[in-house]
Design a protein around this motif. Structure first.
Motif, PDB file in Angstrom:
ATOM      1  N   LYS A 104      -0.265   8.206   0.508  1.00 21.29           N
ATOM      2  CA  LYS A 104      -1.152   8.999  -0.348  1.00 21.29           C
ATOM      3  C   LYS A 104      -1.491   8.254  -1.638  1.00 21.29           C
ATOM      4  O   LYS A 104      -2.616   8.343  -2.131  1.00 21.29           O
ATOM      5  N   ALA A 105      -0.516   7.530  -2.185  1.00 20.68           N
ATOM      6  CA  ALA A 105      -0.687   6.884  -3.492  1.00 20.68           C
ATOM      7  C   ALA A 105      -1.537   5.623  -3.417  1.00 20.68           C
ATOM      8  O   ALA A 105      -2.195   5.268  -4.375  1.00 20.68           O
ATOM      9  N   GLU A 106      -1.493   4.940  -2.304  1.00 12.96           N
ATOM     10  CA  GLU A 106      -2.198   3.671  -2.183  1.00 12.96           C
ATOM     11  C   GLU A 106      -3.467   3.857  -1.365  1.00 12.96           C
ATOM     12  O   GLU A 106      -3.669   4.877  -0.721  1.00 12.96           O
ATOM     13  N   ASN A 107      -4.293   2.834  -1.373  1.00  9.97           N
ATOM     14  CA  ASN A 107      -5.469   2.815  -0.524  1.00  9.97           C
ATOM     15  C   ASN A 107      -5.014   3.042   0.914  1.00  9.97           C
ATOM     16  O   ASN A 107      -4.071   2.427   1.371  1.00  9.97           O
ATOM     17  N   LYS A 108      -5.680   3.920   1.633  1.00 12.78           N
ATOM     18  CA  LYS A 108      -5.260   4.258   2.995  1.00 12.78           C
ATOM     19  C   LYS A 108      -5.149   3.036   3.894  1.00 12.78           C
ATOM     20  O   LYS A 108      -4.390   3.034   4.840  1.00 12.78           O
ATOM     21  N   SER A 109      -5.889   1.992   3.613  1.00 13.98           N
ATOM     22  CA  SER A 109      -5.842   0.803   4.468  1.00 13.98           C
ATOM     23  C   SER A 109      -4.657  -0.099   4.128  1.00 13.98           C
ATOM     24  O   SER A 109      -4.399  -1.063   4.819  1.00 13.98           O
ATOM     25  N   SER A 110      -3.927   0.200   3.058  1.00 10.48           N
ATOM     26  CA  SER A 110      -2.815  -0.647   2.648  1.00 10.48           C
ATOM     27  C   SER A 110      -1.658  -0.593   3.640  1.00 10.48           C
ATOM     28  O   SER A 110      -1.263  -1.601   4.196  1.00 10.48           O
ATOM     29  N   ILE A 111      -1.089   0.565   3.864  1.00  7.63           N
ATOM     30  CA  ILE A 111      -0.019   0.720   4.853  1.00  7.63           C
ATOM     31  C   ILE A 111      -0.671   1.270   6.111  1.00  7.63           C
ATOM     32  O   ILE A 111      -1.145   2.399   6.139  1.00  7.63           O
ATOM     33  N   ARG A 112      -0.711   0.439   7.136  1.00 12.34           N
ATOM     34  CA  ARG A 112      -1.477   0.779   8.335  1.00 12.34           C
ATOM     35  C   ARG A 112      -0.673   1.490   9.406  1.00 12.34           C
ATOM     36  O   ARG A 112      -1.245   2.160  10.254  1.00 12.34           O
ATOM     37  N   ALA A 113       0.651   1.320   9.409  1.00 10.78           N
ATOM     38  CA  ALA A 113       1.463   1.933  10.450  1.00 10.78           C
ATOM     39  C   ALA A 113       2.914   2.007  10.010  1.00 10.78           C
ATOM     40  O   ALA A 113       3.341   1.278   9.116  1.00 10.78           O
ATOM     41  N   LEU A 114       3.639   2.894  10.677  1.00 15.14           N
ATOM     42  CA  LEU A 114       5.075   3.013  10.494  1.00 15.14           C
ATOM     43  C   LEU A 114       5.746   2.538  11.768  1.00 15.14           C
ATOM     44  O   LEU A 114       5.376   2.961  12.865  1.00 15.14           O
ATOM     45  N   PHE A 115       6.711   1.650  11.622  1.00 11.99           N
ATOM     46  CA  PHE A 115       7.551   1.251  12.744  1.00 11.99           C
ATOM     47  C   PHE A 115       8.873   1.991  12.597  1.00 11.99           C
ATOM     48  O   PHE A 115       9.470   2.000  11.524  1.00 11.99           O
ATOM     49  N   LEU A 116       9.321   2.603  13.675  1.00 15.33           N
ATOM     50  CA  LEU A 116      10.597   3.300  13.700  1.00 15.33           C
ATOM     51  C   LEU A 116      11.486   2.561  14.683  1.00 15.33           C
ATOM     52  O   LEU A 116      11.145   2.424  15.856  1.00 15.33           O
ATOM     53  N   LYS A 117      12.608   2.037  14.177  1.00 12.71           N
ATOM     54  CA  LYS A 117      13.491   1.242  15.027  1.00 12.71           C
ATOM     55  C   LYS A 117      14.936   1.546  14.675  1.00 12.71           C
ATOM     56  O   LYS A 117      15.208   2.380  13.818  1.00 12.71           O
ATOM     57  N   LEU A 137      17.302   3.187   6.800  1.00 10.61           N
ATOM     58  CA  LEU A 137      16.772   2.207   5.864  1.00 10.61           C
ATOM     59  C   LEU A 137      15.250   2.233   5.857  1.00 10.61           C
ATOM     60  O   LEU A 137      14.628   2.528   6.880  1.00 10.61           O
ATOM     61  N   LEU A 138      14.668   1.892   4.729  1.00 11.09           N
ATOM     62  CA  LEU A 138      13.216   1.810   4.603  1.00 11.09           C
ATOM     63  C   LEU A 138      12.841   0.459   4.027  1.00 11.09           C
ATOM     64  O   LEU A 138      13.395   0.038   3.008  1.00 11.09           O
ATOM     65  N   GLU A 139      11.919  -0.206   4.695  1.00 15.18           N
ATOM     66  CA  GLU A 139      11.365  -1.461   4.209  1.00 15.18           C
ATOM     67  C   GLU A 139       9.847  -1.333   4.248  1.00 15.18           C
ATOM     68  O   GLU A 139       9.286  -0.822   5.206  1.00 15.18           O
ATOM     69  N   VAL A 140       9.196  -1.775   3.178  1.00 17.39           N
ATOM     70  CA  VAL A 140       7.744  -1.708   3.094  1.00 17.39           C
ATOM     71  C   VAL A 140       7.215  -3.093   2.777  1.00 17.39           C
ATOM     72  O   VAL A 140       7.689  -3.747   1.850  1.00 17.39           O
ATOM     73  N   ASP A 141       6.247  -3.547   3.577  1.00 16.37           N
ATOM     74  CA  ASP A 141       5.570  -4.802   3.250  1.00 16.37           C
ATOM     75  C   ASP A 141       4.106  -4.480   2.972  1.00 16.37           C
ATOM     76  O   ASP A 141       3.749  -3.320   2.802  1.00 16.37           O
ATOM     77  N   ASP A 142       3.250  -5.484   2.951  1.00 18.26           N
ATOM     78  CA  ASP A 142       1.859  -5.254   2.574  1.00 18.26           C
ATOM     79  C   ASP A 142       1.113  -4.292   3.487  1.00 18.26           C
ATOM     80  O   ASP A 142       0.244  -3.567   3.038  1.00 18.26           O
ATOM     81  N   CYS A 143       1.432  -4.301   4.776  1.00 21.15           N
ATOM     82  CA  CYS A 143       0.664  -3.503   5.729  1.00 21.15           C
ATOM     83  C   CYS A 143       1.465  -2.457   6.478  1.00 21.15           C
ATOM     84  O   CYS A 143       0.887  -1.555   7.076  1.00 21.15           O
ATOM     85  N   PHE A 144       2.780  -2.595   6.506  1.00 20.11           N
ATOM     86  CA  PHE A 144       3.583  -1.732   7.365  1.00 20.11           C
ATOM     87  C   PHE A 144       4.811  -1.199   6.637  1.00 20.11           C
ATOM     88  O   PHE A 144       5.372  -1.860   5.774  1.00 20.11           O
ATOM     89  N   ALA A 145       5.223  -0.013   7.065  1.00 15.25           N
ATOM     90  CA  ALA A 145       6.506   0.537   6.646  1.00 15.25           C
ATOM     91  C   ALA A 145       7.403   0.520   7.877  1.00 15.25           C
ATOM     92  O   ALA A 145       6.945   0.774   8.989  1.00 15.25           O
ATOM     93  N   THR A 146       8.678   0.213   7.675  1.00 22.75           N
ATOM     94  CA  THR A 146       9.636   0.204   8.775  1.00 22.75           C
ATOM     95  C   THR A 146      10.827   1.059   8.384  1.00 22.75           C
ATOM     96  O   THR A 146      11.457   0.827   7.357  1.00 22.75           O
ATOM     97  N   ILE A 147      11.113   2.053   9.210  1.00 25.32           N
ATOM     98  CA  ILE A 147      12.300   2.879   9.041  1.00 25.32           C
ATOM     99  C   ILE A 147      13.266   2.465  10.138  1.00 25.32           C
ATOM    100  O   ILE A 147      12.904   2.400  11.314  1.00 25.32           O
ATOM    101  N   THR A 148      14.520   2.180   9.737  1.00 24.21           N
ATOM    102  CA  THR A 148      15.535   1.711  10.675  1.00 24.21           C
ATOM    103  C   THR A 148      16.735   2.650  10.662  1.00 24.21           C
ATOM    104  O   THR A 148      17.342   2.877   9.613  1.00 24.21           O
ATOM    105  N   LEU A 149      17.067   3.195  11.833  1.00 26.87           N
ATOM    106  CA  LEU A 149      18.306   3.950  11.980  1.00 26.87           C
ATOM    107  C   LEU A 149      19.437   2.943  11.940  1.00 26.87           C
ATOM    108  O   LEU A 149      19.395   1.927  12.636  1.00 26.87           O
ATOM    109  N   ASN A 150      20.465   3.194  11.132  1.00 25.47           N
ATOM    110  CA  ASN A 150      21.471   2.173  10.862  1.00 25.47           C
ATOM    111  C   ASN A 150      22.894   2.719  11.036  1.00 25.47           C
ATOM    112  O   ASN A 150      23.702   2.660  10.131  1.00 25.47           O
TER     113      ASN A 150
END
Length: 138
Positions: free
Chosen positions: A64-77, A23-36
Motif C-alpha cells: 500500500k505504501a509503495e508504488n504498486k509495481s515495486s513489490i510484485r509478488a510474495l513468495f511463501l516458503k 521470517l520476512l525478507e523484502v528486496d526491490d521486487c519481491f517479499a519472501t515469508i519463510t516458515l522457520n
C-alpha cells in the motif's frame, strides 16, 4: 531480471524471539515469508499463526505504501525438509483443554490470517518442498 539488479533492503520489525519462527525478507521486487521451525517440520502453532499474520500485514502495508509495481509478488516458503506438517500437535492438545470461547477466538485468528493471505494485492507463490499437510494447504 539479472540477479545483480536485486538489492535486499534491511527490513526492521518489532518482533520477539518467539516470532523468529516466521521470517520476512523484502528486496526491490519481491517479499519472501519463510516458515522457520524446521525441527518440527514447520508445524503451525498459535505463535506461527500470529507471526505469519503479522508478516502478511507488514507486506500488505508495504504494498500500500509503495508504488504498486515495486513489490510484485510474495513468495511463501519454509526452511527444512518439509514445507509444513500442518497443526502442531502440542498446540492441538492445548486447544482441547480450552473453553469453547477460546477455541472460537483461535479459529477466528486462523481465519483472519488466511483472509490476509487471500486478499493480498499481489500474487502469492508457494515454494513447497517435501510434505504439506492440513493448514499448510491453506
Amino acid at each position: 531480471l539479472v540477479a545483480s539488479n536485486y538489492h535486499v533492503r534491511e527490513f526492521s520489525s518489532t518482533r520477539s524471539n518467539d516470532e523468529d519462527c516466521v521470517l520476512l525478507e523484502v528486496d526491490d521486487c519481491f517479499a519472501t515469508i519463510t516458515l522457520n521451525r524446521p525441527k518440527v517440520h514447520n508445524a503451525m502453532s498459535e505463535t506461527v499463526i500470529s507471526s505469519l499474520h503479522n508478516r502478511l500485514k507488514e507486506v500488505s502495508e508495504l504494498v500500500k505504501a509503495e508504488n504498486k509495481s515495486s513489490i510484485r509478488a510474495l513468495f511463501l516458503k519454509s526452511n527444512g525438509k518439509n514445507f509444513s506438517a500442518g497443526a502442531d500437535l502440542e498446540y492441538m492438545k492445548r486447544l482441547g483443554e480450552y473453553p469453547q470461547e477460546k477455541n472460537f477466538e483461535d479459529a477466528m485468528q486462523l481465519s483472519s490470517m488466511f483472509n490476509s493471505l487471500a486478499t493480498l494485492r499481489i500474487p502469492t507463490v508457494a515454494l513447497v518442498q517435501g510434505a504439506a499437510y492440513g493448514g499448510a494447504l491453506g
